[in-house]
Design an enzyme around this catalytic site. Sequence first.
Site, PDB file in Angstrom:
ATOM      1  N   CYS A   1     111.502 -17.217 -64.095  1.00  0.00           N
ATOM      2  CA  CYS A   1     112.280 -17.845 -65.201  1.00  0.00           C
ATOM      3  C   CYS A   1     111.252 -17.903 -66.161  1.00  0.00           C
ATOM      4  O   CYS A   1     111.550 -18.363 -67.440  1.00  0.00           O
ATOM      5  CB  CYS A   1     112.777 -18.946 -64.573  1.00  0.00           C
ATOM      6  SG  CYS A   1     114.157 -18.956 -63.568  1.00  0.00           S
TER       7      CYS A   1
ATOM      8  N   ARG B   1     127.759 -27.631 -70.902  1.00  0.00           N
ATOM      9  CA  ARG B   1     127.168 -27.207 -71.987  1.00  0.00           C
ATOM     10  C   ARG B   1     128.396 -27.091 -73.269  1.00  0.00           C
ATOM     11  O   ARG B   1     128.142 -27.241 -74.551  1.00  0.00           O
ATOM     12  CB  ARG B   1     126.950 -25.857 -71.578  1.00  0.00           C
ATOM     13  CG  ARG B   1     125.792 -25.684 -71.067  1.00  0.00           C
ATOM     14  CD  ARG B   1     125.014 -24.312 -70.878  1.00  0.00           C
ATOM     15  NE  ARG B   1     124.483 -24.090 -69.421  1.00  0.00           N
ATOM     16  CZ  ARG B   1     123.677 -23.226 -69.012  1.00  0.00           C
ATOM     17  NH1 ARG B   1     123.313 -22.400 -69.820  1.00  0.00           N
ATOM     18  NH2 ARG B   1     123.153 -23.165 -68.031  1.00  0.00           N
TER      19      ARG B   1
ATOM     20  N   SER C   1     129.549 -26.193 -58.329  1.00  0.00           N
ATOM     21  CA  SER C   1     130.116 -26.069 -59.698  1.00  0.00           C
ATOM     22  C   SER C   1     131.220 -25.485 -59.795  1.00  0.00           C
ATOM     23  O   SER C   1     131.584 -24.669 -58.947  1.00  0.00           O
ATOM     24  CB  SER C   1     129.083 -25.544 -60.645  1.00  0.00           C
ATOM     25  OG  SER C   1     129.130 -24.042 -60.234  1.00  0.00           O
TER      26      SER C   1
ATOM     27  N   LYS D   1     122.109 -12.818 -60.826  1.00  0.00           N
ATOM     28  CA  LYS D   1     121.120 -13.160 -61.734  1.00  0.00           C
ATOM     29  C   LYS D   1     120.225 -14.349 -61.386  1.00  0.00           C
ATOM     30  O   LYS D   1     119.261 -14.457 -61.921  1.00  0.00           O
ATOM     31  CB  LYS D   1     121.907 -13.106 -63.202  1.00  0.00           C
ATOM     32  CG  LYS D   1     122.728 -14.525 -63.317  1.00  0.00           C
ATOM     33  CD  LYS D   1     122.984 -14.392 -64.991  1.00  0.00           C
ATOM     34  CE  LYS D   1     124.004 -15.642 -65.237  1.00  0.00           C
ATOM     35  NZ  LYS D   1     123.087 -17.027 -65.179  1.00  0.00           N
ATOM     36  N   ASP D   2     120.777 -15.129 -60.351  1.00  0.00           N
ATOM     37  CA  ASP D   2     120.156 -16.364 -59.992  1.00  0.00           C
ATOM     38  C   ASP D   2     119.515 -16.097 -58.863  1.00  0.00           C
ATOM     39  O   ASP D   2     118.394 -16.883 -58.330  1.00  0.00           O
ATOM     40  CB  ASP D   2     121.132 -17.411 -59.578  1.00  0.00           C
ATOM     41  CG  ASP D   2     121.887 -18.020 -60.816  1.00  0.00           C
ATOM     42  OD1 ASP D   2     121.368 -17.967 -62.036  1.00  0.00           O
ATOM     43  OD2 ASP D   2     123.093 -18.684 -60.750  1.00  0.00           O
TER      44      ASP D   2
ATOM     45  N   VAL E   1     128.617 -24.977 -66.986  1.00  0.00           N
ATOM     46  CA  VAL E   1     129.561 -24.363 -68.075  1.00  0.00           C
ATOM     47  C   VAL E   1     130.257 -25.575 -68.848  1.00  0.00           C
ATOM     48  O   VAL E   1     130.084 -25.672 -70.137  1.00  0.00           O
ATOM     49  CB  VAL E   1     130.386 -23.143 -67.766  1.00  0.00           C
ATOM     50  CG1 VAL E   1     131.533 -23.033 -68.840  1.00  0.00           C
ATOM     51  CG2 VAL E   1     129.689 -21.975 -67.250  1.00  0.00           C
ATOM     52  N   GLN E   2     130.714 -26.375 -68.019  1.00  0.00           N
ATOM     53  CA  GLN E   2     131.764 -27.419 -68.736  1.00  0.00           C
ATOM     54  C   GLN E   2     130.731 -28.370 -69.354  1.00  0.00           C
ATOM     55  O   GLN E   2     131.302 -28.875 -70.556  1.00  0.00           O
ATOM     56  CB  GLN E   2     132.746 -28.117 -67.817  1.00  0.00           C
ATOM     57  CG  GLN E   2     133.747 -27.195 -67.206  1.00  0.00           C
ATOM     58  CD  GLN E   2     133.321 -26.329 -66.107  1.00  0.00           C
ATOM     59  OE1 GLN E   2     132.168 -25.978 -65.716  1.00  0.00           O
ATOM     60  NE2 GLN E   2     134.291 -25.637 -65.760  1.00  0.00           N
TER      61      GLN E   2
ATOM     62  N   SER F   1     118.305 -20.232 -70.879  1.00  0.00           N
ATOM     63  CA  SER F   1     117.643 -18.913 -70.768  1.00  0.00           C
ATOM     64  C   SER F   1     116.657 -18.466 -71.534  1.00  0.00           C
ATOM     65  O   SER F   1     116.711 -18.471 -72.776  1.00  0.00           O
ATOM     66  CB  SER F   1     118.912 -17.834 -70.710  1.00  0.00           C
ATOM     67  OG  SER F   1     118.269 -16.604 -70.679  1.00  0.00           O
ATOM     68  N   LEU F   2     115.533 -18.255 -71.184  1.00  0.00           N
ATOM     69  CA  LEU F   2     114.362 -17.634 -71.775  1.00  0.00           C
ATOM     70  C   LEU F   2     114.655 -16.551 -72.506  1.00  0.00           C
ATOM     71  O   LEU F   2     114.127 -16.160 -73.366  1.00  0.00           O
ATOM     72  CB  LEU F   2     113.063 -17.654 -70.847  1.00  0.00           C
ATOM     73  CG  LEU F   2     112.377 -19.083 -70.661  1.00  0.00           C
ATOM     74  CD1 LEU F   2     110.890 -18.657 -69.964  1.00  0.00           C
ATOM     75  CD2 LEU F   2     112.351 -20.044 -71.762  1.00  0.00           C
ATOM     76  N   ARG F   3     115.377 -15.429 -71.745  1.00  0.00           N
ATOM     77  CA  ARG F   3     115.835 -14.229 -72.415  1.00  0.00           C
ATOM     78  C   ARG F   3     116.565 -14.461 -73.589  1.00  0.00           C
ATOM     79  O   ARG F   3     116.336 -13.868 -74.544  1.00  0.00           O
ATOM     80  CB  ARG F   3     116.440 -13.503 -71.137  1.00  0.00           C
ATOM     81  CG  ARG F   3     117.085 -12.300 -71.799  1.00  0.00           C
ATOM     82  CD  ARG F   3     118.054 -11.440 -70.667  1.00  0.00           C
ATOM     83  NE  ARG F   3     119.258 -12.364 -70.230  1.00  0.00           N
ATOM     84  CZ  ARG F   3     120.157 -12.458 -70.956  1.00  0.00           C
ATOM     85  NH1 ARG F   3     120.451 -11.664 -72.148  1.00  0.00           N
ATOM     86  NH2 ARG F   3     121.249 -13.173 -70.222  1.00  0.00           N
ATOM     87  N   ARG F   4     117.819 -15.296 -73.257  1.00  0.00           N
ATOM     88  CA  ARG F   4     118.701 -15.648 -74.429  1.00  0.00           C
ATOM     89  C   ARG F   4     117.764 -16.050 -75.672  1.00  0.00           C
ATOM     90  O   ARG F   4     118.102 -15.807 -76.805  1.00  0.00           O
ATOM     91  CB  ARG F   4     119.700 -16.399 -74.059  1.00  0.00           C
ATOM     92  CG  ARG F   4     120.824 -15.768 -73.117  1.00  0.00           C
ATOM     93  CD  ARG F   4     121.939 -16.591 -72.737  1.00  0.00           C
ATOM     94  NE  ARG F   4     122.923 -16.090 -71.730  1.00  0.00           N
ATOM     95  CZ  ARG F   4     123.377 -16.368 -70.689  1.00  0.00           C
ATOM     96  NH1 ARG F   4     123.038 -17.738 -70.433  1.00  0.00           N
ATOM     97  NH2 ARG F   4     123.931 -15.875 -70.137  1.00  0.00           N
TER      98      ARG F   4
ATOM     99  N   ARG G   1     120.636 -27.483 -70.571  1.00  0.00           N
ATOM    100  CA  ARG G   1     120.853 -27.327 -69.364  1.00  0.00           C
ATOM    101  C   ARG G   1     122.242 -27.908 -68.921  1.00  0.00           C
ATOM    102  O   ARG G   1     122.879 -28.544 -69.820  1.00  0.00           O
ATOM    103  CB  ARG G   1     119.729 -28.199 -68.363  1.00  0.00           C
ATOM    104  CG  ARG G   1     118.297 -27.533 -68.491  1.00  0.00           C
ATOM    105  CD  ARG G   1     118.396 -26.173 -67.695  1.00  0.00           C
ATOM    106  NE  ARG G   1     119.042 -26.363 -66.300  1.00  0.00           N
ATOM    107  CZ  ARG G   1     118.514 -26.970 -65.158  1.00  0.00           C
ATOM    108  NH1 ARG G   1     117.206 -27.330 -65.215  1.00  0.00           N
ATOM    109  NH2 ARG G   1     119.129 -26.886 -64.087  1.00  0.00           N
ATOM    110  N   GLY G   2     122.662 -27.496 -67.765  1.00  0.00           N
ATOM    111  CA  GLY G   2     123.982 -28.109 -67.295  1.00  0.00           C
ATOM    112  C   GLY G   2     124.931 -26.863 -66.916  1.00  0.00           C
ATOM    113  O   GLY G   2     124.802 -25.524 -67.257  1.00  0.00           O
TER     114      GLY G   2
END
Length: 309
Positions: A244, A157, A13, A85-86, A154-155, A131-134, A151-152
């Site tokens: 996750c 999304r 990416s 974070k991944d 940055v570009q 993100s489940l957190r977000r 999903r996807g």
Amino acid sequence: MQMDVMRIGTRGSALALAQAHETRSRLMAAHDLPEEAFEVVVISTSGDRIQDRPLSEAGGKGLFTKEIEEAMLDGRIDIAVHSSKDMPTMLPDGLELSAFLAREDVRDAFIGREAAKLTDLPDNAVVGSSSLRRQALIRRSRPDIDVVMFRGNVQTRLRKLHEGQVAGTLLANAGLKRLGLAEVVTELLPAEAFPPAPGQGAICIESRIGDAPVKAMLQPINHHATERALACERAFLATLDGSCRTPIAGLATIEDDRLQFHGMILTPDGREVYEIATQGRISEAGDLGRAAGARIREKAGARFFDGWS
């Protein structure tokens, strides 16, 4: 001892490549080496290929690292550059996180199409996030909002946002800055009320345990304060068996030789929240994270994790 060519493994990416190139630039500067001394090796991961369902249903965050780690273990690459974070808290035998670059902004960024701020969105607006957190934090602040899986890269999304599929989305500000896309942000969410994922904003470098030439190359670019902060956050995550499937937030900050940590766990609907704050010496980073994880697990009770993990 210096290597002939260091092979840097990365996802393909734009953000992953930007992080690999940043790592290469720092190594070039630290060792006065030309670009030709490094080879960036792009490796496709399962996490990149699976776009039709949440990662929690497909196998977790390790899907972004599995193929890259296999390439390192069989000698095709020398190091791997990841978004911290991944990274799962358990790494394959023979591998370690050996360096961290200085951390970028840890905050989440809101990019709104129908309103500049998350709180100003119209009733029942649709917001996209993978993100489940977000998702849980959005529902906590705006229970009326319809949060959908998004999903996807940055570009992708941002394209979906501009096509009108959602009224807004959230992305890590660090990633947007590294891509030169800071201008798309309409609101930066405060870390106190909207705490980040453990490791957010930090680039980590993974290598083989015992690879002395690689260790010597990485040592000058390792940022000690980021390394200690991440030791605390990852210990917190590991104690909670974070994956996750569990909305977990955690942020360690360092001033002089003191570390302060704020951790949070939520139910996916954002209605049940447990928080913890602690502080101590920077040398105790891992112990502080583990203790915070144990205390918040005790506060929430086994039912919390049995129901949502």
